[in-house]
Scaffold this motif. Sequence first.
Motif, PDB file in Angstrom:
ATOM      1  N   ASP A  12       0.866  -1.169   0.000  1.00  8.84           N
ATOM      2  CA  ASP A  12       0.000   0.000   0.000  1.00  8.84           C
ATOM      3  C   ASP A  12       0.903   1.219   0.000  1.00  8.84           C
ATOM      4  O   ASP A  12       1.896   1.271   0.746  1.00  8.84           O
ATOM      5  CB  ASP A  12      -0.907   0.004   1.233  1.00  8.84           C
ATOM      6  N   LEU A  14       0.856   5.213   0.547  1.00  7.49           N
ATOM      7  CA  LEU A  14       0.140   6.387   1.034  1.00  7.49           C
ATOM      8  C   LEU A  14       0.883   7.627   0.550  1.00  7.49           C
ATOM      9  O   LEU A  14       2.105   7.688   0.662  1.00  7.49           O
ATOM     10  CB  LEU A  14       0.086   6.373   2.562  1.00  7.49           C
ATOM     11  N   LYS A  46      -2.802   5.473  -2.378  1.00  8.55           N
ATOM     12  CA  LYS A  46      -3.848   5.768  -1.408  1.00  8.55           C
ATOM     13  C   LYS A  46      -3.735   7.244  -1.036  1.00  8.55           C
ATOM     14  O   LYS A  46      -2.720   7.663  -0.487  1.00  8.55           O
ATOM     15  CB  LYS A  46      -3.704   4.922  -0.146  1.00  8.55           C
ATOM     16  N   GLU A  73      -6.611   6.155  -5.410  1.00  9.82           N
ATOM     17  CA  GLU A  73      -7.946   6.085  -4.813  1.00  9.82           C
ATOM     18  C   GLU A  73      -7.944   6.884  -3.523  1.00  9.82           C
ATOM     19  O   GLU A  73      -6.903   7.064  -2.894  1.00  9.82           O
ATOM     20  CB  GLU A  73      -8.358   4.639  -4.554  1.00  9.82           C
ATOM     21  N   ILE A  75      -8.951   7.429   0.356  1.00  6.07           N
ATOM     22  CA  ILE A  75      -9.214   6.616   1.545  1.00  6.07           C
ATOM     23  C   ILE A  75      -9.495   7.547   2.731  1.00  6.07           C
ATOM     24  O   ILE A  75      -9.202   8.740   2.676  1.00  6.07           O
ATOM     25  CB  ILE A  75      -8.021   5.689   1.881  1.00  6.07           C
ATOM     26  N   TYR A 121      -2.591   0.778   8.492  1.00 10.23           N
ATOM     27  CA  TYR A 121      -2.608  -0.042   7.279  1.00 10.23           C
ATOM     28  C   TYR A 121      -1.751  -1.289   7.409  1.00 10.23           C
ATOM     29  O   TYR A 121      -2.175  -2.380   7.047  1.00 10.23           O
ATOM     30  CB  TYR A 121      -2.164   0.783   6.064  1.00 10.23           C
ATOM     31  N   SER A 126      -2.259  -4.563   5.364  1.00 12.04           N
ATOM     32  CA  SER A 126      -1.182  -4.733   4.400  1.00 12.04           C
ATOM     33  C   SER A 126       0.034  -5.436   4.982  1.00 12.04           C
ATOM     34  O   SER A 126       1.062  -4.812   5.246  1.00 12.04           O
ATOM     35  CB  SER A 126      -0.782  -3.356   3.849  1.00 12.04           C
TER      36      SER A 126
END
Length: 176
Positions: A12, A14, A46, A73, A75, A121, A126
């Motif tokens: 993931d 961020l 994210k 996307e 979040i 996360y 993750s």
Amino acid sequence: MDRDTPLSAGQDVLVDANVFFAIGRPSNPRYRRFRSAVQQAGVVLKLPRRVIGELGGPETDRVRTALDEGWAEIIDAPSPTDGDAVAASDIARRTIANETGQAEHEVEKTDTILAGLAIQYVRDRSPAGVVVLTDDKPARKGIENAVQAQGYTDAITVYGLADVIGDDPGDSLRLI
């Protein structure tokens, strides 16, 4: 692409708002290199809702393009009741305040949210690891300190934009 990227599928990623400021609009060469690196790595960025607010909302061209093309996307931030996330955010806030000489209550909330979100996360979603991208040096140090204090150094890594796309001197602004 002729350079290695620290991004890889299964992680993931961020992203802080300053990365999207730094890459510019979709027509900018830095934007195109960043998009290519992200897509080739097979990750979906994210973007915390609060970070998107700093960029002017999800309708700005740089964000809308990333969302529409599927390589980003939106979040939500960590729950204010998540003790580990709150502790990480507090550590990041103290570090950033010390690094910048500002009062803790003046530290930008999105920078501290990224620390808490990274912890949340990796713990909850993750197991393959989390990458945080920020070009803000005090924020980077704050997130790294929070990650170390919480014992997640093997699972969370913090990078800057140059780590992903390199540092092309041709990106500099030239006044004519």
